[in-house]
Design a protein around this motif. Structure first.
Motif, PDB file in Angstrom:
ATOM      1  N   GLN A 160       0.822  -1.216   0.000  1.00 39.32           N
ATOM      2  CA  GLN A 160       0.000   0.000   0.000  1.00 39.32           C
ATOM      3  C   GLN A 160       0.861   1.274   0.000  1.00 39.32           C
ATOM      4  N   ILE A 161       1.874   1.249  -0.846  1.00 37.34           N
ATOM      5  CA  ILE A 161       2.752   2.419  -0.977  1.00 37.34           C
ATOM      6  C   ILE A 161       1.951   3.569  -1.559  1.00 37.34           C
ATOM      7  N   ASP A 162       2.036   4.729  -0.926  1.00 35.86           N
ATOM      8  CA  ASP A 162       1.382   5.935  -1.436  1.00 35.86           C
ATOM      9  C   ASP A 162       2.280   6.519  -2.527  1.00 35.86           C
ATOM     10  N   GLN A 163       1.836   6.446  -3.769  1.00 30.67           N
ATOM     11  CA  GLN A 163       2.679   6.897  -4.876  1.00 30.67           C
ATOM     12  C   GLN A 163       2.970   8.390  -4.830  1.00 30.67           C
ATOM     13  N   ARG A 164       2.225   9.123  -4.021  1.00 36.78           N
ATOM     14  CA  ARG A 164       2.493  10.553  -3.849  1.00 36.78           C
ATOM     15  C   ARG A 164       3.597  10.811  -2.823  1.00 36.78           C
ATOM     16  N   ARG A 165       3.955   9.771  -2.095  1.00 37.26           N
ATOM     17  CA  ARG A 165       4.935   9.929  -1.016  1.00 37.26           C
ATOM     18  C   ARG A 165       6.148   9.012  -1.206  1.00 37.26           C
ATOM     19  N   ILE A 166       6.457   8.677  -2.438  1.00 41.31           N
ATOM     20  CA  ILE A 166       7.680   7.921  -2.727  1.00 41.31           C
ATOM     21  C   ILE A 166       8.850   8.901  -2.718  1.00 41.31           C
ATOM     22  N   THR A 167       9.834   8.639  -1.895  1.00 46.00           N
ATOM     23  CA  THR A 167      10.979   9.549  -1.756  1.00 46.00           C
ATOM     24  C   THR A 167      12.208   9.074  -2.524  1.00 46.00           C
ATOM     25  N   TRP A 168      12.204   7.816  -2.968  1.00 46.62           N
ATOM     26  CA  TRP A 168      13.364   7.274  -3.689  1.00 46.62           C
ATOM     27  C   TRP A 168      13.350   7.775  -5.128  1.00 46.62           C
ATOM     28  N   LYS A 169      14.426   8.428  -5.542  1.00 43.83           N
ATOM     29  CA  LYS A 169      14.514   8.974  -6.899  1.00 43.83           C
ATOM     30  C   LYS A 169      15.483   8.171  -7.749  1.00 43.83           C
ATOM     31  N   ARG A 170      15.304   8.268  -9.027  1.00 40.94           N
ATOM     32  CA  ARG A 170      16.268   7.708  -9.964  1.00 40.94           C
ATOM     33  C   ARG A 170      17.501   8.621 -10.021  1.00 40.94           C
ATOM     34  N   VAL A 171      18.615   8.092 -10.558  1.00 41.77           N
ATOM     35  CA  VAL A 171      19.845   8.883 -10.584  1.00 41.77           C
ATOM     36  C   VAL A 171      20.544   8.750 -11.935  1.00 41.77           C
ATOM     37  N   LEU A 172      21.421   9.701 -12.190  1.00 40.69           N
ATOM     38  CA  LEU A 172      22.287   9.710 -13.358  1.00 40.69           C
ATOM     39  C   LEU A 172      23.563  10.422 -12.960  1.00 40.69           C
ATOM     40  N   PRO A 189      -2.288   1.613 -19.120  1.00 39.90           N
ATOM     41  CA  PRO A 189      -2.149   0.694 -17.979  1.00 39.90           C
ATOM     42  C   PRO A 189      -0.932  -0.214 -18.036  1.00 39.90           C
ATOM     43  N   THR A 190      -0.500  -0.610 -19.233  1.00 38.35           N
ATOM     44  CA  THR A 190       0.634  -1.533 -19.312  1.00 38.35           C
ATOM     45  C   THR A 190       1.972  -0.835 -19.146  1.00 38.35           C
ATOM     46  N   GLN A 191       1.984   0.473 -19.086  1.00 35.87           N
ATOM     47  CA  GLN A 191       3.241   1.227 -18.983  1.00 35.87           C
ATOM     48  C   GLN A 191       3.570   1.642 -17.551  1.00 35.87           C
ATOM     49  N   GLY A 192       2.774   1.194 -16.595  1.00 33.59           N
ATOM     50  CA  GLY A 192       3.028   1.559 -15.207  1.00 33.59           C
ATOM     51  C   GLY A 192       2.007   2.542 -14.684  1.00 33.59           C
ATOM     52  N   VAL A 193       2.164   2.903 -13.406  1.00 39.13           N
ATOM     53  CA  VAL A 193       1.250   3.846 -12.756  1.00 39.13           C
ATOM     54  C   VAL A 193       1.839   5.252 -12.861  1.00 39.13           C
ATOM     55  N   PRO A 194       1.125   6.186 -13.486  1.00 34.63           N
ATOM     56  CA  PRO A 194       1.668   7.545 -13.623  1.00 34.63           C
ATOM     57  C   PRO A 194       1.892   8.201 -12.264  1.00 34.63           C
ATOM     58  N   ARG A 195       3.023   8.836 -12.124  1.00 34.63           N
ATOM     59  CA  ARG A 195       3.309   9.600 -10.912  1.00 34.63           C
ATOM     60  C   ARG A 195       4.449  10.584 -11.184  1.00 34.63           C
ATOM     61  N   GLN A 196       4.551  11.567 -10.324  1.00 37.01           N
ATOM     62  CA  GLN A 196       5.650  12.512 -10.418  1.00 37.01           C
ATOM     63  C   GLN A 196       6.902  11.888  -9.819  1.00 37.01           C
ATOM     64  N   ASP A 197       8.031  12.079 -10.490  1.00 35.87           N
ATOM     65  CA  ASP A 197       9.298  11.519 -10.024  1.00 35.87           C
ATOM     66  C   ASP A 197      10.387  12.560 -10.282  1.00 35.87           C
ATOM     67  N   GLY A 198      11.623  12.180 -10.112  1.00 36.07           N
ATOM     68  CA  GLY A 198      12.742  13.081 -10.372  1.00 36.07           C
ATOM     69  C   GLY A 198      14.042  12.330 -10.282  1.00 36.07           C
ATOM     70  N   PHE A 199      15.105  12.967 -10.741  1.00 31.80           N
ATOM     71  CA  PHE A 199      16.437  12.379 -10.716  1.00 31.80           C
ATOM     72  C   PHE A 199      17.361  13.180  -9.804  1.00 31.80           C
ATOM     73  N   ASN A 200      18.213  12.477  -9.090  1.00 35.47           N
ATOM     74  CA  ASN A 200      19.367  13.066  -8.415  1.00 35.47           C
ATOM     75  C   ASN A 200      20.611  12.714  -9.210  1.00 35.47           C
ATOM     76  N   ILE A 201      21.701  13.408  -8.955  1.00 32.83           N
ATOM     77  CA  ILE A 201      22.976  12.956  -9.484  1.00 32.83           C
ATOM     78  C   ILE A 201      23.412  11.757  -8.652  1.00 32.83           C
ATOM     79  N   THR A 202      24.093  10.800  -9.270  1.00 36.07           N
ATOM     80  CA  THR A 202      24.430   9.538  -8.594  1.00 36.07           C
ATOM     81  C   THR A 202      25.119   9.754  -7.253  1.00 36.07           C
ATOM     82  N   VAL A 203      26.024  10.723  -7.198  1.00 32.97           N
ATOM     83  CA  VAL A 203      26.778  10.928  -5.962  1.00 32.97           C
ATOM     84  C   VAL A 203      25.925  11.501  -4.836  1.00 32.97           C
TER      85      VAL A 203
END
Length: 560
Positions: A160-172, A189-203
């Motif tokens: 029951q993860i709240d997709q509005r409160r996911i704090t883990w970001k992708r990185v590059l 529907p087959t492409q995933g659940v839409p949500r806002q996300d973001g990237f951090n730098i890997t370090v």
């Protein structure tokens, strides 16, 4: 000779004098079976080998830090490397421990992390580019976790993860401002659940901090399991352990955890491992690399990122408890140029002698000296010499430091390598003989506001801290979850003691603004985001990448 670029100096000396990494390993008692070679000049040291070593009470740890960085340059890594080479010239068994460069700064504006001139670690180009693949492993591990989170939501969301409160970001591992805020899961529907996300730098990823603070493979796995990836619909934290993927993420980092061994131009053994940003994370190379330098050398020389208000404070208050040893001496790097810049001189005019501006800008160095003295560790100032520095300016700076009871040593390792750091090495050896009592900045049991007040008032010189409503709510939640006793990792601009990068020198009685917190439970600290600090930098108008090239024979140009 001095007109050559850093990469030209490195290439010339690499061709003439670089030694097989097996010979460098033998200098510190490592046999071929103790290392895993990445070509002829790079290797990883096996964790089992390091576990068999121990740190003697006679082994000394030297921390190199600096004033706040400026466009005029400070050369902290250069001095760190030159000091190690100088100690080696004095027949001391010295081992250096540095951070790994990130491709973001390499291709952007800050530059690499291999020193400069005749105080460099080599192979310079390899280290600044892909090296042994640690950054790529971290990027893959981080993004694998992100994919597993979204896959869990796609297939029923049992937690029951709240997709509005996911704090883990992708990185590059590159500066890319366009990825700071993104929307994922579009396309049906087959492409995933839409949500806002973001990237951090890997370090800036928590995984980087986790890797750098882990002491073993099992410790790494345990830390990864504690990482909070977001919150469920009842606003309770969800961890990697809840997702049951700690093992999968750990195995992607099994090789990245092993410290990398290289050498300086003067063949001083050097560990280059881990690279968390000091303005976002804790800014220190890995605990394992520093332990390796301590175990395998009589003198371990390491550095902390950016100025002493960031990297050194975090080294002393976050890394030292994990390392189990505090520095026996601190070297503060400063330049006449940077102090004049702090004193109000324009960048274009820094080559002109200006004693008045030097004295005005000295306030920045003075505060850093006094800050480090609070920890009870002997401090020496290294004046990183530039060709335009005048004798009067050097003498003035030495006198200003002497008035504080601190020796300032003219250091010319960029042009002369270890020979230019002999006086600094002798001064540091003398300081190591001083009796001292180490004193942490705050007690672990202090509250979150008490710890932040200690940092702001005792290190930055500020007066008070203002918290947003969100930050206040988070502090209450952290206390309820039992997280409030963790150390604080301040995310702040590196250019100023304040959270405003334009306020140079040593401002007083200012306010630090904390906008929100990030609980990095795997790393074991709470990140306080201040001002407008970003976790994904952007490229400058003229990125360094525009000046880089490679010819048909593989010779690289423009890499510093």
């Amino acid at each position: 000779m001095n007109a050559m670029s850093d990469i030209e100096i490195a290439r010339k000396n690499e061709q003439q004098a670089i030694k097989p990494i097996t010979e460098i390993a033998q200098q510190i008692g490592l046999q071929p079976d103790d290392i895993e070679q990445y070509g002829s000049y790079k290797a990883k040291v096996k964790l089992a080998t390091l576990a068999q070593q121990c740190v003697s009470n006679a082994h000394r740890l030297i921390l190199v830090t600096s004033i706040n960085p400026t466009p005029a340059g400070e050369g902290k890594s250069t001095v760190t490397i030159g000091l190690g080479d100088a100690l080696k010239r004095l027949n001391k068994r010295a081992v250096i421990a540095l951070r790994e460069p990130s491709l973001g700064p390499v291709m952007g504006i800050k530059g690499g992390a291999t020193g400069g001139g005749y105080a460099q670690v080599v192979p310079m180009a390899d280290i600044n580019l892909h090296f042994t693949g640690d950054m790529h492993a971290l990027t893959s591990a981080n993004n694998t976790l992100a994919a597993l989170i979204d896959n869990h939501i796609q297939h029923g969301n049992q937690l029951q993860i709240d997709q509005r409160r996911i704090t883990w970001k992708r990185v590059l591992d590159i500066n890319d401002r366009a990825l700071r805020q993104v929307v994922i899961g579009l396309g049906g529907p087959t492409q995933g659940v839409p949500r806002q996300d973001g990237f951090n730098i890997t370090v800036a990823s928590e995984l980087m901090a986790v890797l750098c603070l882990a002491t073993s493979l099992s410790d790494l796995k345990q830390r990864i399991s504690k990482i909070v990836i977001g919150y469920n619909i009842n606003q309770q934290p969800v961890t990697v352990a809840d997702l049951k993927v700690a093992g999968a993420i750990t195995l992607l980092l099994k090789d990245a955890l092993k410290p990398n061994l290289v050498q300086t131009l003067e063949h001083t053994p050097t560990f280059v491992h881990g690279g968390p940003f000091a303005n976002i994370a804790h800014g220190c190379n890995s605990v394992l690399a520093t332990q390796a330098a301590l175990k395998l050398g009589d003198y371990a020389i390491t550095e902390a990122g950016f100025g002493a208000d960031l990297g050194a404070e975090k080294f002393l208050d976050i890394k030292v408890p994990q390392l189990g040893k505090h520095p026996d001496a601190i070297v503060l790097v400063a330049t006449v140029r940077a102090l004049k810049y702090n004193g109000g001189v324009a960048l274009a005019d820094l080559k002109q002698e200006n004693i008045a501006a030097l004295k005005a800008g000295f306030a920045n160095l003075k505060r850093h000296i006094q800050n480090m003295q609070q920890y009870g560790v002997p401090v020496t100032v290294a004046i990183n010499h530039f060709t335009a520095d005048t004798a009067a300016e050097i003498t003035t700076l030495q006198q200003l430091c002497q008035a504080l009871g601190v020796q300032a040593v003219d250091t010319n390792v960029w042009a002369k390598g270890g020979a230019g750091g002999i006086d600094l090495a002798k001064a540091v050896i003398t300081s190591l003989a001083e009796q001292h009592t180490y004193q942490p900045l705050y007690e672990p049991q202090a509250s979150i506001p008490e710890k932040i007040n200690a940092i702001v008032q005792k290190i930055y010189g500020g007066k008070k801290v203002e918290y947003t409503a969100k930050a206040k709510r988070q502090m209450a939640d952290f206390a309820a979850n039992g997280w409030d006793k963790l150390p604080i990792c301040m995310a702040k601009t590196q250019y100023s003691f304040t959270d405003d990068p334009k306020q140079l020198g040593a401002p007083e009685d200012f306010t630090i603004h904390v906008r929100e917190f990030v609980p990095d439970l795997g790393a074991g600290f709470l990140v306080a985001l201040t001002g407008h600090v970003l976790t994904m930098p952007g490229l400058p108008k003229h990125p360094a990448a525009l000046d880089m090239d490679i010819d048909a024979d593989g010779n690289i140009t423009g890499l510093f």
